[in-house]
Write a protein that holds these residues in place. Structure first.
Motif, PDB file in Angstrom:
ATOM      1  N   LYS A 185     -50.679 -54.753  -3.048  1.00 57.52           N
ATOM      2  CA  LYS A 185     -51.137 -53.344  -3.580  1.00 57.52           C
ATOM      3  C   LYS A 185     -51.656 -53.559  -4.833  1.00 57.52           C
ATOM      4  CE  LYS A 185     -47.367 -51.218  -3.006  1.00 57.52           C
ATOM      5  NZ  LYS A 185     -46.357 -49.842  -2.834  1.00 57.52           N
ATOM      6  N   SER A 186     -52.219 -52.778  -5.684  1.00 57.08           N
ATOM      7  CA  SER A 186     -53.111 -52.892  -6.827  1.00 57.08           C
ATOM      8  C   SER A 186     -52.012 -53.270  -7.861  1.00 57.08           C
ATOM      9  CB  SER A 186     -53.817 -51.685  -7.475  1.00 57.08           C
ATOM     10  OG  SER A 186     -52.814 -50.578  -7.339  1.00 57.08           O
ATOM     11  N   ASP A 187     -50.683 -52.904  -7.861  1.00 57.23           N
ATOM     12  CA  ASP A 187     -49.899 -53.372  -8.846  1.00 57.23           C
ATOM     13  C   ASP A 187     -49.025 -54.474  -8.278  1.00 57.23           C
ATOM     14  OD1 ASP A 187     -48.274 -52.689  -6.370  1.00 57.23           O
ATOM     15  OD2 ASP A 187     -46.929 -50.998  -7.558  1.00 57.23           O
ATOM     16  N   ARG A 188     -49.462 -55.248  -7.454  1.00 58.82           N
ATOM     17  CA  ARG A 188     -49.327 -56.697  -7.117  1.00 58.82           C
ATOM     18  C   ARG A 188     -47.905 -56.683  -6.297  1.00 58.82           C
ATOM     19  NH1 ARG A 188     -52.388 -60.269  -8.690  1.00 58.82           N
ATOM     20  NH2 ARG A 188     -50.841 -62.062  -8.081  1.00 58.82           N
ATOM     21  N   THR A 189     -47.240 -55.462  -5.856  1.00 60.34           N
ATOM     22  CA  THR A 189     -46.201 -55.661  -4.844  1.00 60.34           C
ATOM     23  C   THR A 189     -46.831 -55.486  -3.493  1.00 60.34           C
ATOM     24  OG1 THR A 189     -46.386 -52.977  -4.743  1.00 60.34           O
ATOM     25  CG2 THR A 189     -44.749 -53.992  -6.551  1.00 60.34           C
ATOM     26  N   MET A 190     -46.096 -55.992  -2.510  1.00 60.71           N
ATOM     27  CA  MET A 190     -46.536 -55.956  -1.138  1.00 60.71           C
ATOM     28  C   MET A 190     -45.875 -55.027  -0.124  1.00 60.71           C
ATOM     29  SD  MET A 190     -46.872 -60.232  -1.120  1.00 60.71           S
ATOM     30  CE  MET A 190     -48.045 -61.254  -2.177  1.00 60.71           C
ATOM     31  N   THR A 191     -46.634 -54.665   0.925  1.00 61.87           N
ATOM     32  CA  THR A 191     -46.022 -54.014   2.025  1.00 61.87           C
ATOM     33  C   THR A 191     -46.344 -55.034   3.205  1.00 61.87           C
ATOM     34  OG1 THR A 191     -47.946 -52.692   2.380  1.00 61.87           O
ATOM     35  CG2 THR A 191     -46.266 -51.793   0.776  1.00 61.87           C
ATOM     36  N   SER A 192     -45.685 -54.574   4.335  1.00 61.66           N
ATOM     37  CA  SER A 192     -45.992 -55.446   5.328  1.00 61.66           C
ATOM     38  C   SER A 192     -45.497 -54.752   6.848  1.00 61.66           C
ATOM     39  CB  SER A 192     -45.027 -56.750   5.545  1.00 61.66           C
ATOM     40  OG  SER A 192     -43.771 -56.487   5.435  1.00 61.66           O
ATOM     41  N   VAL A 193     -46.092 -55.010   7.852  1.00 65.02           N
ATOM     42  CA  VAL A 193     -45.849 -54.563   9.112  1.00 65.02           C
ATOM     43  C   VAL A 193     -45.450 -55.671  10.136  1.00 65.02           C
ATOM     44  CG1 VAL A 193     -46.592 -53.258  11.047  1.00 65.02           C
ATOM     45  CG2 VAL A 193     -47.456 -52.503   8.918  1.00 65.02           C
ATOM     46  N   GLU A 194     -44.365 -55.417  10.792  1.00 61.24           N
ATOM     47  CA  GLU A 194     -43.711 -56.432  11.827  1.00 61.24           C
ATOM     48  C   GLU A 194     -44.629 -56.253  13.098  1.00 61.24           C
ATOM     49  OE1 GLU A 194     -39.489 -58.672  12.597  1.00 61.24           O
ATOM     50  OE2 GLU A 194     -39.712 -56.430  12.732  1.00 61.24           O
ATOM     51  N   PHE A 195     -44.800 -57.473  13.765  1.00 65.38           N
ATOM     52  CA  PHE A 195     -45.417 -57.273  15.070  1.00 65.38           C
ATOM     53  C   PHE A 195     -44.377 -58.160  16.042  1.00 65.38           C
ATOM     54  CE2 PHE A 195     -49.023 -56.073  12.793  1.00 65.38           C
ATOM     55  CZ  PHE A 195     -49.906 -55.551  13.588  1.00 65.38           C
ATOM     56  N   LYS A 196     -43.535 -57.572  16.956  1.00 64.12           N
ATOM     57  CA  LYS A 196     -42.621 -57.970  17.848  1.00 64.12           C
ATOM     58  C   LYS A 196     -42.784 -57.006  19.126  1.00 64.12           C
ATOM     59  CE  LYS A 196     -39.169 -60.097  16.493  1.00 64.12           C
ATOM     60  NZ  LYS A 196     -37.738 -60.514  15.593  1.00 64.12           N
ATOM     61  N   THR A 197     -42.411 -57.765  20.172  1.00 62.74           N
ATOM     62  CA  THR A 197     -42.387 -57.121  21.497  1.00 62.74           C
ATOM     63  C   THR A 197     -41.357 -55.676  21.436  1.00 62.74           C
ATOM     64  OG1 THR A 197     -40.557 -58.639  22.251  1.00 62.74           O
ATOM     65  CG2 THR A 197     -42.828 -58.935  22.890  1.00 62.74           C
ATOM     66  N   GLU A 198     -40.224 -55.781  20.570  1.00 64.83           N
ATOM     67  CA  GLU A 198     -39.221 -54.669  20.551  1.00 64.83           C
ATOM     68  C   GLU A 198     -39.841 -53.689  19.891  1.00 64.83           C
ATOM     69  OE1 GLU A 198     -36.946 -58.715  19.915  1.00 64.83           O
ATOM     70  OE2 GLU A 198     -38.925 -57.956  19.389  1.00 64.83           O
ATOM     71  N   ARG A 199     -40.928 -53.659  18.960  1.00 66.65           N
ATOM     72  CA  ARG A 199     -41.780 -52.650  18.544  1.00 66.65           C
ATOM     73  C   ARG A 199     -42.685 -52.133  19.207  1.00 66.65           C
ATOM     74  NH1 ARG A 199     -40.645 -51.809  13.117  1.00 66.65           N
ATOM     75  NH2 ARG A 199     -38.939 -53.373  12.037  1.00 66.65           N
ATOM     76  N   GLY A 200     -43.108 -52.636  20.271  1.00 65.98           N
ATOM     77  CA  GLY A 200     -44.170 -52.387  21.287  1.00 65.98           C
ATOM     78  C   GLY A 200     -45.629 -52.621  20.556  1.00 65.98           C
ATOM     79  N   ASN A 201     -45.730 -53.685  19.758  1.00 65.26           N
ATOM     80  CA  ASN A 201     -46.885 -54.081  19.258  1.00 65.26           C
ATOM     81  C   ASN A 201     -47.386 -55.458  19.515  1.00 65.26           C
ATOM     82  OD1 ASN A 201     -45.326 -54.944  17.442  1.00 65.26           O
ATOM     83  ND2 ASN A 201     -46.292 -53.848  15.609  1.00 65.26           N
ATOM     84  N   LEU A 202     -46.839 -56.091  20.329  1.00 65.89           N
ATOM     85  CA  LEU A 202     -46.964 -57.403  20.844  1.00 65.89           C
ATOM     86  C   LEU A 202     -46.479 -57.797  22.165  1.00 65.89           C
ATOM     87  CD1 LEU A 202     -48.239 -59.663  18.914  1.00 65.89           C
ATOM     88  CD2 LEU A 202     -45.946 -60.560  18.490  1.00 65.89           C
TER      89      LEU A 202
ATOM     90  N   ASP B 205     -45.703 -60.628  23.583  1.00 67.94           N
ATOM     91  CA  ASP B 205     -44.698 -61.540  23.342  1.00 67.94           C
ATOM     92  C   ASP B 205     -44.400 -62.235  22.110  1.00 67.94           C
ATOM     93  OD1 ASP B 205     -43.148 -63.639  25.931  1.00 67.94           O
ATOM     94  OD2 ASP B 205     -43.933 -64.465  23.875  1.00 67.94           O
ATOM     95  N   ASN B 206     -43.039 -62.408  21.690  1.00 63.44           N
ATOM     96  CA  ASN B 206     -42.903 -62.785  20.630  1.00 63.44           C
ATOM     97  C   ASN B 206     -43.228 -64.343  20.230  1.00 63.44           C
ATOM     98  OD1 ASN B 206     -41.789 -60.533  19.664  1.00 63.44           O
ATOM     99  ND2 ASN B 206     -39.617 -60.883  20.138  1.00 63.44           N
TER     100      ASN B 206
END
Length: 345
Positions: A157-174, A176-177
């Motif tokens: 982000k502009s203030d140099r902090t970070m955000t993230s999204v995890e991609f895993k089968t348990e979350r339904g967005n991958l 296979d792990n």
């Protein structure tokens, strides 16, 4: 990230006797007595400010030309984040001025070069999860992934902090792990190949388009994507139709994930039985008429030329524009030596 292969470059210099009259080399040996945390150095990287970062087996060290500033894991830091592990194997800077440090236990640290401190790159305190590989996307985002722990998409982000999204089968967005690769195409889509399926992310939306194949490699050609599976099938994603289809099959033979490169309209693939060419236009596979390198491992340098080796004592240097190949015999025939490559950023 592109690399210069120091060992092979030295060999090329020795082929040109005039090079000695043009280049003056000066060297100074530095040890722990000079301030290094360890004499075993695994990685050297120069950041955008000119500092040299040395990854050792006993911590990370920054060299300013005069002295070393060393970093090691700390205990009881009162909430302050420190280096995750002292066994460093990779260091690289992203386009936002953060240093990414890969370590032996497959853990990453992130160091803010502007604020001179380690940061939580997940934004959620999950920075101690295992990740072994990275992709630096063209938009500045970072992707970390692992062959058993899925992937993570990181934004600054502009203030140099970070955000993230995890991609895993348990979350339904991958699918296979067990992630084999992450690749960006010319349209900015992010492709994730796993041992059981394929997915892509475009403008924040994720799409799983295969749930059964073991995808080990990917390459972009013009606007389309091509994928290689562990059993020798080549799949083609047609951007116009938006469909993934089986395009060709390689002859039987073991295939490595880092066994290929592109030359003009062909994908050159090395297997345990020989070298094969896949034509992006005709979608046909043929035996390479010139190269006969079994189980070749491919690296590219900062000029986009290719270096191929297969533990036989030879290195093949291939010019990406012409396909001209130079064969370097580094180990005398009949002899046995153990080589380690040193990579400089």
């Amino acid at each position: 990230m592109k690399h210069i292969i120091l060992l092979a470059l030295i060999s090329l210099v020795t082929l040109n006797p005039n090079a000695y009259g043009e280049i003056e080399l000066r060297a100074k040996q530095m040890r722990t007595t000079d301030g290094l945390p360890s004499n075993s150095i695994r990685n050297i990287y120069q950041d955008s400010k000119g500092f040299l970062w040395l990854g050792t087996l006993n911590g990370l060290s920054r060299y300013d030309g005069n002295s070393f500033l060393n970093f090691q894991p700390e205990i009881n830091t009162n909430g302050r984040i420190s280096l995750i592990d002292n066994r460093i194997n990779k260091v690289i800077e992203d386009q936002n001025g953060f240093l990414w440090i890969g370590t032996g236990p497959e853990l990453y640290s992130c160091y803010d070069l502007q604020k001179s401190r380690f940061v939580d790159f997940t934004g959620s305190g999950e920075y101690e999860q295992n990740y072994a590989y990275s992709l630096f996307a063209s938009n500045g985002d970072i992707w970390l992934y692992h062959k058993a722990n899925g992937a993570r998409h990181i934004k600054t982000k502009s203030d140099r902090t970070m955000t993230s999204v995890e991609f895993k089968t348990e979350r339904g967005n991958l699918p296979d792990n067990r992630v084999q690769f992450i690749k960006e195409d010319e349209a900015g889509r992010i492709w994730i190949g796993t041992m059981r399926g394929l997915a892509f992310i475009s403008k924040g939306d994720f799409n799983i388009i295969d749930r059964k194949n073991n995808f080990i490699a990917a390459i972009t050609h013009e606007r389309d994507m091509f994928f290689l599976t562990d059993d020798g099938y080549i799949y083609w994603y047609n951007t116009t139709s938006g469909k993934l289809s089986k395009s060709a099959e390689l002859p039987a033979g073991k295939i490595r994930s880092n066994c290929k490169f592109a030359f003009k309209n062909q994908w050159i693939i090395f297997t345990s039985t020989g070298t094969y060419n896949y034509d992006f236009n005709s979608h046909k596979v043929t035996t390479d008429p010139k190269l006969n390198i079994k189980e070749g491992i491919v690296l590219s340098d900062n000029r986009d030329n290719y270096w191929v080796f297969n533990h036989t004592g030879k290195i093949y240097y291939i010019l990406s524009e012409t396909g001209e190949t130079k064969e370097l015999q580094l180990i005398p025939k009949g002899g046995f030596y153990q080589f380690h490559f040193l990579f400089l950023a």
